[in-house]
Design a protein around this motif. Structure first.
Motif, PDB file in Angstrom:
ATOM      1  N   PHE A  14      35.971  -6.693  -9.167  1.00  0.00           N
ATOM      2  CA  PHE A  14      36.691  -6.211 -10.354  1.00  0.00           C
ATOM      3  C   PHE A  14      35.888  -6.495 -11.620  1.00  0.00           C
ATOM      4  O   PHE A  14      35.803  -5.648 -12.510  1.00  0.00           O
ATOM      5  CB  PHE A  14      38.086  -6.833 -10.467  1.00  0.00           C
ATOM      6  CG  PHE A  14      39.177  -5.983  -9.915  1.00  0.00           C
ATOM      7  CD1 PHE A  14      39.299  -4.640 -10.248  1.00  0.00           C
ATOM      8  CD2 PHE A  14      40.126  -6.520  -9.071  1.00  0.00           C
ATOM      9  CE1 PHE A  14      40.312  -3.854  -9.732  1.00  0.00           C
ATOM     10  CE2 PHE A  14      41.152  -5.744  -8.553  1.00  0.00           C
ATOM     11  CZ  PHE A  14      41.248  -4.408  -8.885  1.00  0.00           C
ATOM     12  N   ALA A  15      35.294  -7.674 -11.727  1.00  0.00           N
ATOM     13  CA  ALA A  15      34.487  -8.004 -12.910  1.00  0.00           C
ATOM     14  C   ALA A  15      33.300  -7.053 -13.032  1.00  0.00           C
ATOM     15  O   ALA A  15      32.978  -6.582 -14.131  1.00  0.00           O
ATOM     16  CB  ALA A  15      34.022  -9.455 -12.839  1.00  0.00           C
ATOM     17  N   PHE A  16      32.652  -6.763 -11.914  1.00  0.00           N
ATOM     18  CA  PHE A  16      31.540  -5.804 -11.895  1.00  0.00           C
ATOM     19  C   PHE A  16      31.999  -4.434 -12.401  1.00  0.00           C
ATOM     20  O   PHE A  16      31.389  -3.844 -13.305  1.00  0.00           O
ATOM     21  CB  PHE A  16      31.001  -5.715 -10.462  1.00  0.00           C
ATOM     22  CG  PHE A  16      30.062  -4.560 -10.221  1.00  0.00           C
ATOM     23  CD1 PHE A  16      28.744  -4.620 -10.635  1.00  0.00           C
ATOM     24  CD2 PHE A  16      30.497  -3.415  -9.562  1.00  0.00           C
ATOM     25  CE1 PHE A  16      27.874  -3.559 -10.406  1.00  0.00           C
ATOM     26  CE2 PHE A  16      29.641  -2.361  -9.329  1.00  0.00           C
ATOM     27  CZ  PHE A  16      28.325  -2.423  -9.752  1.00  0.00           C
ATOM     28  N   ALA A  17      33.078  -3.938 -11.825  1.00  0.00           N
ATOM     29  CA  ALA A  17      33.573  -2.606 -12.193  1.00  0.00           C
ATOM     30  C   ALA A  17      34.059  -2.568 -13.639  1.00  0.00           C
ATOM     31  O   ALA A  17      33.794  -1.606 -14.370  1.00  0.00           O
ATOM     32  CB  ALA A  17      34.697  -2.185 -11.234  1.00  0.00           C
ATOM     33  N   PHE A  23      31.046  -0.880 -20.725  1.00  0.00           N
ATOM     34  CA  PHE A  23      29.838  -0.290 -21.294  1.00  0.00           C
ATOM     35  C   PHE A  23      29.930   1.233 -21.387  1.00  0.00           C
ATOM     36  O   PHE A  23      29.517   1.819 -22.390  1.00  0.00           O
ATOM     37  CB  PHE A  23      28.599  -0.708 -20.511  1.00  0.00           C
ATOM     38  CG  PHE A  23      28.124  -2.084 -20.871  1.00  0.00           C
ATOM     39  CD1 PHE A  23      27.538  -2.329 -22.100  1.00  0.00           C
ATOM     40  CD2 PHE A  23      28.285  -3.127 -19.988  1.00  0.00           C
ATOM     41  CE1 PHE A  23      27.105  -3.594 -22.449  1.00  0.00           C
ATOM     42  CE2 PHE A  23      27.858  -4.403 -20.320  1.00  0.00           C
ATOM     43  CZ  PHE A  23      27.274  -4.646 -21.551  1.00  0.00           C
ATOM     44  N   THR A  24      30.450   1.884 -20.360  1.00  0.00           N
ATOM     45  CA  THR A  24      30.514   3.346 -20.404  1.00  0.00           C
ATOM     46  C   THR A  24      31.492   3.822 -21.468  1.00  0.00           C
ATOM     47  O   THR A  24      31.322   4.913 -22.011  1.00  0.00           O
ATOM     48  CB  THR A  24      30.889   3.942 -19.035  1.00  0.00           C
ATOM     49  OG1 THR A  24      32.134   3.417 -18.597  1.00  0.00           O
ATOM     50  CG2 THR A  24      29.820   3.669 -18.011  1.00  0.00           C
ATOM     51  N   SER A  25      32.470   3.021 -21.798  1.00  0.00           N
ATOM     52  CA  SER A  25      33.426   3.410 -22.839  1.00  0.00           C
ATOM     53  C   SER A  25      32.960   3.035 -24.240  1.00  0.00           C
ATOM     54  O   SER A  25      33.225   3.757 -25.197  1.00  0.00           O
ATOM     55  CB  SER A  25      34.783   2.727 -22.588  1.00  0.00           C
ATOM     56  OG  SER A  25      35.321   3.128 -21.367  1.00  0.00           O
ATOM     57  N   ASN A  26      32.270   1.908 -24.360  1.00  0.00           N
ATOM     58  CA  ASN A  26      32.017   1.342 -25.686  1.00  0.00           C
ATOM     59  C   ASN A  26      30.571   1.355 -26.150  1.00  0.00           C
ATOM     60  O   ASN A  26      30.308   1.035 -27.313  1.00  0.00           O
ATOM     61  CB  ASN A  26      32.550  -0.099 -25.719  1.00  0.00           C
ATOM     62  CG  ASN A  26      34.041  -0.122 -25.480  1.00  0.00           C
ATOM     63  OD1 ASN A  26      34.783   0.629 -26.089  1.00  0.00           O
ATOM     64  ND2 ASN A  26      34.465  -0.968 -24.560  1.00  0.00           N
ATOM     65  N   LEU A  27      29.640   1.724 -25.292  1.00  0.00           N
ATOM     66  CA  LEU A  27      28.243   1.757 -25.719  1.00  0.00           C
ATOM     67  C   LEU A  27      28.026   2.741 -26.866  1.00  0.00           C
ATOM     68  O   LEU A  27      27.146   2.538 -27.698  1.00  0.00           O
ATOM     69  CB  LEU A  27      27.335   2.094 -24.529  1.00  0.00           C
ATOM     70  CG  LEU A  27      25.949   1.463 -24.537  1.00  0.00           C
ATOM     71  CD1 LEU A  27      26.001  -0.034 -24.758  1.00  0.00           C
ATOM     72  CD2 LEU A  27      25.220   1.771 -23.253  1.00  0.00           C
ATOM     73  N   GLN A  28      28.868   3.757 -26.939  1.00  0.00           N
ATOM     74  CA  GLN A  28      28.789   4.722 -28.038  1.00  0.00           C
ATOM     75  C   GLN A  28      29.042   4.061 -29.400  1.00  0.00           C
ATOM     76  O   GLN A  28      28.609   4.575 -30.433  1.00  0.00           O
ATOM     77  CB  GLN A  28      29.809   5.834 -27.819  1.00  0.00           C
ATOM     78  CG  GLN A  28      31.249   5.335 -27.840  1.00  0.00           C
ATOM     79  CD  GLN A  28      32.254   6.409 -27.658  1.00  0.00           C
ATOM     80  OE1 GLN A  28      32.107   7.479 -28.231  1.00  0.00           O
ATOM     81  NE2 GLN A  28      33.272   6.140 -26.861  1.00  0.00           N
ATOM     82  N   THR A  44      28.362   8.964 -17.623  1.00  0.00           N
ATOM     83  CA  THR A  44      29.120   9.497 -16.488  1.00  0.00           C
ATOM     84  C   THR A  44      28.457   9.111 -15.176  1.00  0.00           C
ATOM     85  O   THR A  44      29.120   8.679 -14.227  1.00  0.00           O
ATOM     86  CB  THR A  44      29.249  11.030 -16.596  1.00  0.00           C
ATOM     87  OG1 THR A  44      29.906  11.351 -17.831  1.00  0.00           O
ATOM     88  CG2 THR A  44      30.029  11.607 -15.435  1.00  0.00           C
ATOM     89  N   VAL A  45      27.147   9.240 -15.127  1.00  0.00           N
ATOM     90  CA  VAL A  45      26.414   8.871 -13.911  1.00  0.00           C
ATOM     91  C   VAL A  45      26.464   7.355 -13.692  1.00  0.00           C
ATOM     92  O   VAL A  45      26.692   6.887 -12.575  1.00  0.00           O
ATOM     93  CB  VAL A  45      24.955   9.377 -13.982  1.00  0.00           C
ATOM     94  CG1 VAL A  45      24.125   8.835 -12.831  1.00  0.00           C
ATOM     95  CG2 VAL A  45      24.924  10.901 -14.007  1.00  0.00           C
ATOM     96  N   VAL A  46      26.278   6.598 -14.767  1.00  0.00           N
ATOM     97  CA  VAL A  46      26.289   5.139 -14.672  1.00  0.00           C
ATOM     98  C   VAL A  46      27.666   4.624 -14.229  1.00  0.00           C
ATOM     99  O   VAL A  46      27.767   3.598 -13.560  1.00  0.00           O
ATOM    100  CB  VAL A  46      25.879   4.510 -16.028  1.00  0.00           C
ATOM    101  CG1 VAL A  46      26.133   3.022 -16.065  1.00  0.00           C
ATOM    102  CG2 VAL A  46      24.414   4.806 -16.311  1.00  0.00           C
ATOM    103  N   SER A  47      28.716   5.346 -14.549  1.00  0.00           N
ATOM    104  CA  SER A  47      30.063   4.882 -14.218  1.00  0.00           C
ATOM    105  C   SER A  47      30.411   5.015 -12.739  1.00  0.00           C
ATOM    106  O   SER A  47      31.365   4.402 -12.270  1.00  0.00           O
ATOM    107  CB  SER A  47      31.098   5.635 -15.055  1.00  0.00           C
ATOM    108  OG  SER A  47      31.180   6.989 -14.651  1.00  0.00           O
ATOM    109  N   MET A  48      29.651   5.780 -11.989  1.00  0.00           N
ATOM    110  CA  MET A  48      29.975   5.981 -10.563  1.00  0.00           C
ATOM    111  C   MET A  48      30.024   4.685  -9.757  1.00  0.00           C
ATOM    112  O   MET A  48      30.930   4.512  -8.937  1.00  0.00           O
ATOM    113  CB  MET A  48      29.030   6.991  -9.946  1.00  0.00           C
ATOM    114  CG  MET A  48      29.268   8.388 -10.448  1.00  0.00           C
ATOM    115  SD  MET A  48      28.117   9.551  -9.707  1.00  0.00           S
ATOM    116  CE  MET A  48      28.430  10.984 -10.707  1.00  0.00           C
ATOM    117  N   PRO A  49      29.109   3.737  -9.947  1.00  0.00           N
ATOM    118  CA  PRO A  49      29.226   2.478  -9.193  1.00  0.00           C
ATOM    119  C   PRO A  49      30.514   1.699  -9.509  1.00  0.00           C
ATOM    120  O   PRO A  49      30.979   0.916  -8.681  1.00  0.00           O
ATOM    121  CB  PRO A  49      27.994   1.681  -9.621  1.00  0.00           C
ATOM    122  CG  PRO A  49      27.018   2.715 -10.064  1.00  0.00           C
ATOM    123  CD  PRO A  49      27.847   3.806 -10.679  1.00  0.00           C
TER     124      PRO A  49
END
Length: 120
Positions: A14-17, A23-28, A44-49
């Motif tokens: 869970f911590a990993f996900a 990051f995928t939400s807030n890096l912007q 989008t690609v980075v969020s798959m894992p």
């Protein structure tokens, strides 16, 4: 009885996900590149894992918590709050006010309740 090994594995997944999700939400908000369509595509690609992480966390915690999906959900919520708190403080320099501190403490209490309060 709660399997401590599976509980820890599930929490780590869970911590990993949640970290990837943060990051995928807030890096912007940190780097303007990620506001562009190319940046959104990269995220989008980075969020798959993260999806894999959520699946593996659910699998481990569901077994660890004696087949209780509610426990999985509440532990996942609490892990999300803990991860969000750390990453937001570290990268955005947003500290904790009283309201957020109480919410953080309640998140820890939720996890402890799920682990130690036996219902079966």
């Amino acid at each position: 009885m709660v399997s401590l090994r599976l509980f820890i594995i599930g929490c780590l997944w869970f911590a990993f996900a949640q970290t990837i999700t943060w990051f995928t939400s807030n890096l912007q908000l940190i780097y303007p590149y990620f506001k562009t369509w190319k940046g959104i595509l990269v995220m989008t690609v980075v969020s798959m894992p993260a999806t894999v992480g959520y699946i593996l966390a659910t699998k481990a915690l569901y077994t660890a918590m004696n087949d209780s999906l509610w426990s999985v959900r509440l532990i996942g919520f609490s892990m999300g709050v803990l991860t969000f708190t750390f990453l937001t403080y570290w990268y955005m320099k947003e500290g904790l006010n009283m309201k957020n501190t109480i919410t953080l403490v309640l998140s820890v209490v939720i996890v402890l309740l799920q682990v130690f309060w036996k219902t079966k």
